[in-house]
Design a protein around this motif. Structure first.
Motif, PDB file in Angstrom:
ATOM      1  N   MET A   1     -85.726   5.555  38.370  1.00  0.00           N
ATOM      2  CA  MET A   1     -86.019   4.181  37.981  1.00  0.00           C
ATOM      3  C   MET A   1     -84.743   3.469  37.550  1.00  0.00           C
ATOM      4  O   MET A   1     -83.739   4.066  37.244  1.00  0.00           O
ATOM      5  CB  MET A   1     -87.068   4.143  36.864  1.00  0.00           C
ATOM      6  N   SER A   2     -84.785   2.189  37.556  1.00  0.00           N
ATOM      7  CA  SER A   2     -83.622   1.407  37.174  1.00  0.00           C
ATOM      8  C   SER A   2     -84.100   0.026  36.759  1.00  0.00           C
ATOM      9  O   SER A   2     -85.132  -0.433  37.192  1.00  0.00           O
ATOM     10  CB  SER A   2     -82.674   1.299  38.373  1.00  0.00           C
TER      11      SER A   2
ATOM     12  N   GLU B   1     -85.394   4.228  29.187  1.00  0.00           N
ATOM     13  CA  GLU B   1     -84.731   4.857  30.335  1.00  0.00           C
ATOM     14  C   GLU B   1     -84.185   3.747  31.225  1.00  0.00           C
ATOM     15  O   GLU B   1     -84.940   2.939  31.754  1.00  0.00           O
ATOM     16  CB  GLU B   1     -85.716   5.742  31.105  1.00  0.00           C
TER      17      GLU B   1
ATOM     18  N   ALA C   1     -81.850   4.343  33.796  1.00  0.00           N
ATOM     19  CA  ALA C   1     -81.646   4.902  35.138  1.00  0.00           C
ATOM     20  C   ALA C   1     -82.176   6.327  35.039  1.00  0.00           C
ATOM     21  O   ALA C   1     -82.504   6.791  33.939  1.00  0.00           O
ATOM     22  CB  ALA C   1     -80.173   4.899  35.522  1.00  0.00           C
ATOM     23  N   ASP C   2     -82.256   7.015  36.186  1.00  0.00           N
ATOM     24  CA  ASP C   2     -82.799   8.367  36.154  1.00  0.00           C
ATOM     25  C   ASP C   2     -82.000   9.257  35.185  1.00  0.00           C
ATOM     26  O   ASP C   2     -80.806   9.460  35.373  1.00  0.00           O
ATOM     27  CB  ASP C   2     -82.746   8.946  37.579  1.00  0.00           C
ATOM     28  N   ARG C   3     -82.642   9.749  34.134  1.00  0.00           N
ATOM     29  CA  ARG C   3     -82.055  10.649  33.139  1.00  0.00           C
ATOM     30  C   ARG C   3     -80.967   9.990  32.274  1.00  0.00           C
ATOM     31  O   ARG C   3     -80.201  10.683  31.592  1.00  0.00           O
ATOM     32  CB  ARG C   3     -81.491  11.922  33.793  1.00  0.00           C
TER      33      ARG C   3
ATOM     34  N   ASN D   1     -80.018  17.839  34.014  1.00  0.00           N
ATOM     35  CA  ASN D   1     -81.015  18.217  35.023  1.00  0.00           C
ATOM     36  C   ASN D   1     -81.771  19.468  34.624  1.00  0.00           C
ATOM     37  O   ASN D   1     -82.975  19.546  34.711  1.00  0.00           O
ATOM     38  CB  ASN D   1     -80.270  18.543  36.321  1.00  0.00           C
TER      39      ASN D   1
ATOM     40  N   THR E   1     -85.377  14.874  25.429  1.00  0.00           N
ATOM     41  CA  THR E   1     -84.380  15.877  25.817  1.00  0.00           C
ATOM     42  C   THR E   1     -84.362  17.010  24.802  1.00  0.00           C
ATOM     43  O   THR E   1     -84.936  16.901  23.714  1.00  0.00           O
ATOM     44  CB  THR E   1     -82.977  15.235  25.930  1.00  0.00           C
TER      45      THR E   1
ATOM     46  N   THR F   1     -73.729  16.242  36.387  1.00  0.00           N
ATOM     47  CA  THR F   1     -73.551  14.787  36.424  1.00  0.00           C
ATOM     48  C   THR F   1     -72.225  14.406  35.772  1.00  0.00           C
ATOM     49  O   THR F   1     -71.971  14.787  34.625  1.00  0.00           O
ATOM     50  CB  THR F   1     -74.700  14.076  35.669  1.00  0.00           C
TER      51      THR F   1
ATOM     52  N   SER G   1     -75.299   7.019  38.364  1.00  0.00           N
ATOM     53  CA  SER G   1     -76.447   6.220  37.913  1.00  0.00           C
ATOM     54  C   SER G   1     -76.138   4.725  37.892  1.00  0.00           C
ATOM     55  O   SER G   1     -77.009   3.914  37.582  1.00  0.00           O
ATOM     56  CB  SER G   1     -76.865   6.654  36.504  1.00  0.00           C
TER      57      SER G   1
END
Ligand SMILES: [Zn+2]
Length: 314
Positions: A1-2, A13, A15-17, A39, A67, A161, A184
């Motif tokens: 998502m963004s 959130e 962006a993803d993570r 991840n 997390t 990442t 991201s």
């Protein structure tokens, strides 16, 4: 998502993570933070802690819901609202620029606590200090300095990442850094970007700050998390860039005409009346004056007294 989350307190959130922690209304001390989640089972990376222990613990509890263990903390700069909660991050290693690490604790939390305590006897200055610092609790803070420092750039890896730390100071402070998550398309700017309020030039020079904004504009990002204010895109970066160029130009005109910094700020203040924390303009004008006349730097007390005056004027 963004996308751009609503400007509401808590974890979003972006962006993803990748998460932002927002603290409206973004005025004095109400800073944002961020988190990059792994991840797999590695440790997360936290961008900044908050101004006091209660606020930082509240944020850590909120992040615990998304997390596990935080393995690394990055401090974007040395202002207390970005690092005075460092003692609560347990065994995480803390990373910052070398200049930031040296500047942490100047001034120390005890000084702010004493100022708030003595504020009732300090007249106009006291009223101002009580308003901007009174909402926070500086008790129990033991400064925890970074464990690891760098100059220039440093790439960290969070479970595969890449997170790029880019030193852009001195600008807002001596050791500002940007935290860029290229995959991201997100950047955490620390206080290189304020949204909705005047930025504040503690260090300068202005030219360095403009270059820092140019670094952001050159990044392939669509999500910009400022140090204060809502999550934005590059438009807000351009707006602040325009402000700094205006500041530099207009302050110089008034310096050349022999105006005192406070009078120059009064003369200029209408242009950005739609931005909050207008009193910061006098610090910013003083920063330009300091560049033009390095032999007469204003004192910290002078700057806060002048801000207190400007803040109460209609
Ligand atoms: Zn801040």
């Amino acid at each position: 998502m963004s996308g751009r989350p609503p400007y509401e307190k808590g974890v979003h959130e972006v962006a993803d993570r990748v998460f932002a922690y927002l603290q409206p209304d973004g005025s004095w001390g109400w800073s944002n933070a961020g988190l990059v989640r792994p991840n797999g089972n590695g440790g997360a990376l936290l961008v900044d802690t908050l101004f006091d222990l209660k606020l930082t613990q509240e944020m850590l509890d909120a992040f615990a819901a998304v997390t596990g263990h935080i393995g690394t903390v990055v401090n974007t700069h040395a202002n207390g609202d970005h690092c005075w909660g460092n003692q609560l991050v347990g065994d995480a290693r803390i990373v910052a620029s070398k200049e930031c690490a040296e500047e942490i604790g100047a001034p120390p939390p005890e000084t702010l606590a004493a100022l708030v305590e003595e504020a009732p006897a300090m007249g106009v200055l006291g009223e101002f200090l009580a308003r901007i610092f009174g909402p926070f609790d500086f008790g129990g803070i033991t400064l925890r300095k970074p464990d690891e420092t760098f100059e220039g750039t440093l790439t960290l890896t969070v479970d595969g990442t890449q997170v790029e730390l880019v030193e852009v100071g001195p600008a807002h402070t001596r050791g500002d850094i940007l935290v860029h998550v290229p995959a991201s398309r997100v950047v955490f700017t620390g206080d290189i970007l304020f949204v909705g309020g005047h930025p504040i030039v503690w260090a300068g020079p202005i030219g360095n700050w403009v270059s820092a904004l140019d670094r952001i504009l050159a990044m392939d990002v669509d999500t910009v998390v400022p140090g204060h204010g809502p999550v934005v895109g590059k438009d807000a970066v351009n707006d602040e860039r325009d402000y700094l160029l205006w500041l530099e130009r207009e302050a110089k005109v008034r310096f050349d005409a022999g105006l005192a910094a406070l009078d120059a700020a009064r003369d200029m203040i209408d242009e950005y009346r739609h931005w909050g924390e207008r009193e910061r303009l006098v610090v910013n004008v003083a920063a330009v004056y300091r560049e033009l006349d390095p032999d007469r730097p204003p004192s910290f007390v002078d700057l806060f007294s002048q801000m207190a005056e400007l803040a109460r004027e209609p």
